[in-house]
Design an enzyme around this catalytic site. Structure first.
Site, PDB file in Angstrom:
ATOM      1  N   SER A  16     -10.696   8.626  68.617  1.00 19.40           N
ATOM      2  CA  SER A  16     -10.522   8.190  67.238  1.00 19.40           C
ATOM      3  C   SER A  16      -9.482   7.081  67.143  1.00 19.40           C
ATOM      4  CB  SER A  16     -10.120   9.370  66.364  1.00 19.40           C
ATOM      5  OG  SER A  16      -9.104  10.105  66.982  1.00 19.40           O
ATOM      6  N   HIS A  45     -17.744   6.451  68.130  1.00 21.04           N
ATOM      7  CA  HIS A  45     -16.893   7.338  67.332  1.00 21.04           C
ATOM      8  C   HIS A  45     -17.629   7.982  66.155  1.00 21.04           C
ATOM      9  CE1 HIS A  45     -13.217   7.896  64.528  1.00 21.04           C
ATOM     10  NE2 HIS A  45     -13.424   8.977  65.237  1.00 21.04           N
ATOM     11  N   GLU A  65     -18.802   4.760  64.246  1.00 17.41           N
ATOM     12  CA  GLU A  65     -18.140   3.485  64.564  1.00 17.41           C
ATOM     13  C   GLU A  65     -18.476   3.121  66.004  1.00 17.41           C
ATOM     14  OE1 GLU A  65     -13.907   2.617  62.588  1.00 17.41           O
ATOM     15  OE2 GLU A  65     -14.003   4.613  63.451  1.00 17.41           O
ATOM     16  N   ASN A 107     -10.022   5.337  60.631  1.00 14.83           N
ATOM     17  CA  ASN A 107      -8.707   5.972  60.716  1.00 14.83           C
ATOM     18  C   ASN A 107      -7.556   5.030  60.378  1.00 14.83           C
ATOM     19  OD1 ASN A 107      -9.415   8.628  61.242  1.00 14.83           O
ATOM     20  ND2 ASN A 107      -9.864   8.136  63.374  1.00 14.83           N
TER      21      ASN A 107
HETATM   22  N1  CAA Z   1     -21.359  21.412  60.396  1.00 20.45           N
HETATM   23  C1  CAA Z   1     -22.626  21.186  60.010  1.00 20.45           C
HETATM   24  N2  CAA Z   1     -22.995  21.094  58.720  1.00 20.45           N
HETATM   25  C2  CAA Z   1     -22.064  21.301  57.794  1.00 20.45           C
HETATM   26  C3  CAA Z   1     -20.725  21.576  58.133  1.00 20.45           C
HETATM   27  C4  CAA Z   1     -20.392  21.629  59.498  1.00 20.45           C
HETATM   28  N3  CAA Z   1     -19.141  21.864  59.912  1.00 20.45           N
HETATM   29  N4  CAA Z   1     -20.020  21.711  56.988  1.00 20.45           N
HETATM   30  C5  CAA Z   1     -20.893  21.532  55.977  1.00 20.45           C
HETATM   31  N5  CAA Z   1     -22.124  21.274  56.454  1.00 20.45           N
HETATM   32  C6  CAA Z   1     -23.328  20.941  55.690  1.00 20.45           C
HETATM   33  C7  CAA Z   1     -23.855  22.082  54.891  1.00 20.45           C
HETATM   34  O1  CAA Z   1     -24.777  22.843  55.619  1.00 20.45           O
HETATM   35  C8  CAA Z   1     -24.527  21.374  53.739  1.00 20.45           C
HETATM   36  O2  CAA Z   1     -25.789  20.930  54.171  1.00 20.45           O
HETATM   37  P1  CAA Z   1     -27.025  20.683  53.151  1.00 20.45           P
HETATM   38  O3  CAA Z   1     -26.585  19.642  52.185  1.00 20.45           O
HETATM   39  O4  CAA Z   1     -28.087  20.211  54.076  1.00 20.45           O
HETATM   40  O5  CAA Z   1     -27.322  21.975  52.517  1.00 20.45           O
HETATM   41  C9  CAA Z   1     -23.660  20.148  53.506  1.00 20.45           C
HETATM   42  O6  CAA Z   1     -22.956  19.950  54.736  1.00 20.45           O
HETATM   43  C10 CAA Z   1     -22.687  20.318  52.385  1.00 20.45           C
HETATM   44  O7  CAA Z   1     -21.915  21.473  52.677  1.00 20.45           O
HETATM   45  P2  CAA Z   1     -21.338  22.482  51.598  1.00 20.45           P
HETATM   46  O8  CAA Z   1     -22.206  22.483  50.375  1.00 20.45           O
HETATM   47  O9  CAA Z   1     -21.069  23.795  52.247  1.00 20.45           O
HETATM   48  O10 CAA Z   1     -19.905  21.930  51.326  1.00 20.45           O
HETATM   49  P3  CAA Z   1     -19.430  20.659  50.575  1.00 20.45           P
HETATM   50  O11 CAA Z   1     -20.401  20.136  49.583  1.00 20.45           O
HETATM   51  O12 CAA Z   1     -18.074  21.039  50.136  1.00 20.45           O
HETATM   52  O13 CAA Z   1     -19.324  19.551  51.729  1.00 20.45           O
HETATM   53  C11 CAA Z   1     -18.235  18.392  53.464  1.00 20.45           C
HETATM   54  C12 CAA Z   1     -18.612  19.745  52.905  1.00 20.45           C
HETATM   55  C13 CAA Z   1     -19.505  17.638  53.824  1.00 20.45           C
HETATM   56  C14 CAA Z   1     -17.415  18.652  54.724  1.00 20.45           C
HETATM   57  C15 CAA Z   1     -17.452  17.571  52.378  1.00 20.45           C
HETATM   58  O14 CAA Z   1     -16.386  18.331  51.904  1.00 20.45           O
HETATM   59  C16 CAA Z   1     -16.924  16.256  52.883  1.00 20.45           C
HETATM   60  O15 CAA Z   1     -17.636  15.267  52.960  1.00 20.45           O
HETATM   61  N6  CAA Z   1     -15.601  16.210  53.213  1.00 20.45           N
HETATM   62  C17 CAA Z   1     -14.965  15.022  53.765  1.00 20.45           C
HETATM   63  C18 CAA Z   1     -15.260  14.924  55.234  1.00 20.45           C
HETATM   64  C19 CAA Z   1     -14.644  13.704  55.837  1.00 20.45           C
HETATM   65  O16 CAA Z   1     -13.988  12.894  55.225  1.00 20.45           O
HETATM   66  N7  CAA Z   1     -14.869  13.557  57.143  1.00 20.45           N
HETATM   67  C20 CAA Z   1     -14.318  12.472  57.905  1.00 20.45           C
HETATM   68  C21 CAA Z   1     -13.081  12.949  58.559  1.00 20.45           C
HETATM   69  S1  CAA Z   1     -12.309  11.646  59.428  1.00 20.45           S
HETATM   70  C22 CAA Z   1     -13.044  11.665  60.904  1.00 20.45           C
HETATM   71  O17 CAA Z   1     -13.858  12.462  61.253  1.00 20.45           O
HETATM   72  C23 CAA Z   1     -12.559  10.594  61.796  1.00 20.45           C
HETATM   73  C24 CAA Z   1     -11.542  11.019  62.758  1.00 20.45           C
HETATM   74  O18 CAA Z   1     -11.525  10.468  63.852  1.00 20.45           O
HETATM   75  C25 CAA Z   1     -10.456  11.964  62.432  1.00 20.45           C
END
Ligand code: CAA
Length: 291
Positions: free
Chosen positions: A119, A140, A152, A190
Site C-alpha cells: 500500500s 494494489h 491501483e 493512501n
Molecule cells: N468481504 C466480502 N464482501 C463483503 C465484505 C467483506 N469483508 N464486507 C462487506 N461485503 C459485501 C456484502 O456482502 C455486501 O454485498 P452485496 O451488496 O452484494 O449484498 C456489500 O459488501 C455491502 O455490505 P454490507 O451491507 O454488509 O455493509 P455496508 O453497506 O456497511 O458496506 C463496506 C460495507 C462495503 C465495507 C462499506 O462500509 C465501505 O465501503 N466502507 C469503506 C471501505 C473503504 O474505504 N475501503 C478502502 C480502505 S483503504 C484500502 O484498502 C487501501 C489500503 O491500502 C489501506
C-alpha cells in the site's frame, strides 16, 4: 502473453480477498502462506464470503464450487514459480517482502510477472532487489477486495509496457477499474486517505470531537460509508501508522507527522478490528468507543 495461473502470497485479509476475485474470474490460483492455520483461515474466509454472495443471489452454488476448486493452497513458496503472475500480499514490512522475493525469484519462469500489493512501499526499490525490474510492478487492491471497484497499478522506474498491459488485462477480467499511479510514497489512494484518517485522530487527540462525533460528522456530513476512525480500525491501526511513516519519511513534510495518539494505540496493541480493540471495542455485540 495470456495470464492463466496466478500465485498469491499471503492468505490474510488482502490475500484471501485477492484469491477470491481471481478464482471467480476463472483464473487458477496458488495461494501460499507460512502456516497451515493461516491457509485454512484464509480459505474459510473465502468460502464464507462466497456463501454470502450465493445467499444474496450474486453467484450460483455451481459457480462457487468451481471457483473454490480453482484455489490450491500451498505452504511451499517456490511452487509459485510455475505461475504466470505472482501477487505478493504478505505483511506490510519491506524486509519480509524482500526476503520472499529473494527466495522465490530463482524458481520463477522467465516470463513470470512479479507484483506487490504493497500500500505504500517503493515499487522501484522492491523491484531492484529482483532479477526482473522490467517485469515487476505494484498491484494494489482495496479492502474489502470482493467489494471495492478500484485497483491501483503502479509502474516502477523500469516497468515495461507489456507488463503493465498484462496486469491491466487482469484487472479488466476481474470486472474492476484500474487507476494508474506513479511510484511515489503511498501512491494515490493512501496519499489522500491516510492524512485524512491521521487528521481525524488529531481531532480526537486535541479534544475537538469524540470518536462518535468525528465518525458521525464524516458519515452524515460528507457521505462517507464509514467514519474515519471506524475505517482506521477496519484497515488496521498498525497499517495506518506504517503508511503515515512512509509518507513522513519519503516526502519529509511535517504535514504527514503521525498523530502521537495513533502511535499510542499501536503501542498498546490496540490495532482495530483484528485485535478486538482500536478506536472502538469490538468484544461485545455492538462496537463501543474506547475514548
Ligand atoms: N468481504 C466480502 N464482501 C463483503 C465484505 C467483506 N469483508 N464486507 C462487506 N461485503 C459485501 C456484502 O456482502 C455486501 O454485498 P452485496 O451488496 O452484494 O449484498 C456489500 O459488501 C455491502 O455490505 P454490507 O451491507 O454488509 O455493509 P455496508 O453497506 O456497511 O458496506 C463496506 C460495507 C462495503 C465495507 C462499506 O462500509 C465501505 O465501503 N466502507 C469503506 C471501505 C473503504 O474505504 N475501503 C478502502 C480502505 S483503504 C484500502 O484498502 C487501501 C489500503 O491500502 C489501506
Amino acid at each position: 502473453m495470456e495470464i492463466q495461473k496466478i500465485g498469491v502470497i499471503g492468505a490474510g485479509q488482502m490475500g484471501n480477498g485477492i484469491a477470491h476475485v481471481l478464482a471467480m474470474a476463472g483464473y487458477n490460483v496458488l495461494l501460499n502462506d507460512i502456516s497451515q492455520e493461516a491457509l485454512d483461515k484464509g480459505l474459510d474466509t473465502v468460502r464464507k464470503n462466497m456463501e454470502r454472495q450465493v445467499s444474496r443471489e450474486k453467484m450460483t452454488q455451481e459457480d462457487m464450487d468451481s471457483a473454490l476448486a480453482r484455489i490450491s493452497p500451498t505452504l511451499t513458496l517456490t511452487d509459485l514459480g510455475q505461475t504466470d503472475l505472482v501477487i505478493e500480499a504478505a505483511t506490510e514490512k519491506e524486509a519480509v517482502k524482500t526476503a520472499i522475493f529473494q527466495e522465490l525469484v530463482p524458481h520463477l519462469q522467465e516470463h513470470t510477472i512479479l507484483t506487490s500489493n504493497t500500500s505504500s512501499i517503493s515499487i522501484t526499490r522492491l523491484a531492484s532487489g529482483t532479477d526482473r525490474p522490467e517485469r515487476f510492478m505494484g498491484f494494489h487492491f482495496m479492502n474489502p477486495v470482493p467489494v471495492m471497484q478500484l485497483v491501483e497499478l503502479i509502474r516502477g522506474i523500469a516497468t515495461d509496457k507489456p507488463t503493465y498491459d498484462a496486469c491491466l488485462q487482469v484487472v479488466e477480467k476481474l470486472g474492476k477499474t484500474a487507476a494508474s499511479a506513479e511510484d511515489f510514497p503511498a501512491f494515490i489512494v493512501n496519499r489522500i486517505l491516510m492524512p485524512m484518517i491521521n487528521e481525524a485522530v488529531y481531532t480526537l487527540y486535541e479534544g475537538v470531537g469524540t470518536v462518535k462525533s468525528i465518525d458521525q460528522s464524516m458519515k452524515l456530513g460528507a457521505n462517507h460509508p464509514m467514519g474515519p476512525l471506524e475505517l482506521a480500525d477496519f484497515i488496521g491501526l498498525d497499517t495506518c501508522l506504517a503508511i503515515m511513516n512512509v509518507l513522513h519519511d519519503g516526502l519529509a513534510d511535517t504535514k504527514y507527522r503521525p498523530c502521537p495518539l495513533l502511535t499510542k494505540y499501536v503501542e498498546a496493541g490496540w490495532l482495530g478490528r483484528k485485535t478486538g480493540r482500536g478506536f472502538y471495542d469490538y468484544r461485545r455485540d455492538e462496537p463501543v468507543p474506547t475514548r
